[in-house]
Structures are given as C-alpha cells and as structure tokens.
Design a protein around this motif. Structure first.
Motif, PDB file in Angstrom:
ATOM      1  N   GLU A 259       0.852  -1.176   0.000  1.00  0.00           N
ATOM      2  CA  GLU A 259       0.000   0.000   0.000  1.00  0.00           C
ATOM      3  C   GLU A 259       0.899   1.241   0.000  1.00  0.00           C
ATOM      4  OE1 GLU A 259      -2.789   0.158   3.184  1.00  0.00           O
ATOM      5  OE2 GLU A 259      -3.555  -1.856   2.800  1.00  0.00           O
TER       6      GLU A 259
ATOM      7  N   THR B  36       0.446   5.769   0.143  1.00  0.00           N
ATOM      8  CA  THR B  36      -0.411   6.942   0.184  1.00  0.00           C
ATOM      9  C   THR B  36       0.378   8.144  -0.316  1.00  0.00           C
ATOM     10  OG1 THR B  36       0.225   7.450   2.447  1.00  0.00           O
ATOM     11  CG2 THR B  36      -1.728   6.094   2.148  1.00  0.00           C
ATOM     12  N   CYS B  37      -0.347   9.119  -0.783  1.00  0.00           N
ATOM     13  CA  CYS B  37       0.310  10.345  -1.212  1.00  0.00           C
ATOM     14  C   CYS B  37      -0.425  11.532  -0.588  1.00  0.00           C
ATOM     15  CB  CYS B  37       0.347  10.465  -2.732  1.00  0.00           C
ATOM     16  SG  CYS B  37      -1.259  10.603  -3.494  1.00  0.00           S
ATOM     17  N   SER B  38       0.279  12.608  -0.464  1.00  0.00           N
ATOM     18  CA  SER B  38      -0.353  13.787   0.114  1.00  0.00           C
ATOM     19  C   SER B  38      -0.085  14.996  -0.739  1.00  0.00           C
ATOM     20  CB  SER B  38       0.166  14.028   1.536  1.00  0.00           C
ATOM     21  OG  SER B  38       1.563  14.057   1.544  1.00  0.00           O
TER      22      SER B  38
END
Length: 134
Positions: free
Chosen positions: A130, A132-134
């Motif tokens: 997994e 995630t990006c911000s």
C-alpha cells in the motif's frame, strides 16, 4: 530546394536529427558489445537515444526520482557514455521515455507499457503493498 522552402537553419536541425538517430544506434550497438552481447543491465533490458541539445523540441522536464531498478541502468549507461564522450553531458528526459513492465501481482501475468513516471509509481509497490500520497 528544401533549404529554400524551410530555411537553412531548419534543414541543419533536421540533418542533425538524422545524425542523432544514426549515432544512437551505433552507441546502443557499442553498449550491447560492452555488456557482452546483451542490452541487459542488472536484469533490465535497456535502450537509449542520445539527442543533441537545441536540435530536438524541448519541454520543461519535471523531476523524477526513478526507482533503483532504472537508476542502476542510468548510472551504468552514464559511465559507459562518459568513457567514450568525456566532453559531453547527458540530461535524462524522462517525459520522452517508455518502460515495459511485467506485472505479477496475480496468478495471471500482465505486461504494461508505461511512461517513466507511471513506472516509477508502480515500482513503489515492489516495496510496499500500500502507498499513500499527500
């Protein structure tokens, strides 16, 4: 005739483009010979084209932290190229590149042809399931 229609500078650019294509083929053949008859660098099939700056259309190049699989190819080619052309500098134009990936996340294998940026994102999943990006 072409010089009259397009102008001498355009014809000179086109001539340099053809020279770049021929030179790139020769460089790739030399690299293949240097690698022992293969285009494989650390298990990755690698092909490149060396283009003359100012001759080809250029766009602003976004930054890209390529994955280590690609970085090792880039570093190896850089060393090879600098040995033969110590007076030239390479600038990697990732926006013009493509990558062929073998995906094996399911029992069925998938082959994807992506640009370098897409391949960079997909290679992140080699390290983590997994992300995630911000």
């Amino acid at each position: 005739m072409l010089k009259v229609e397009c102008g001498a500078s355009q014809v000179a650019k086109m001539t340099q483009m053809f020279k770049d294509i021929i030179s790139s083929r020769e460089t790739q053949a030399e690299l293949r010979q240097h690698l022992g008859g293969s285009n494989s660098i650390h298990g990755v099939e690698f092909y490149s084209e060396v283009l003359t700056n100012g001759t080809w259309p250029h766009m602003e190049e976004p930054e890209c932290n390529v994955p280590r699989e690609l970085k090792s190819c880039i570093d190896r080619f850089d060393m090879f190229f600098k040995q033969k052309n110590s007076n030239r500098t390479l600038t990697w134009l990732y926006a013009y590149g493509s990558v062929e990936l073998q995906m094996t996340f399911t029992p069925k294998k998938y082959q994807l042809i992506t640009n370098v940026f897409q391949a960079t994102i997909l290679c992140l999943f080699n390290e983590n399931e997994e992300s995630t990006c911000s």
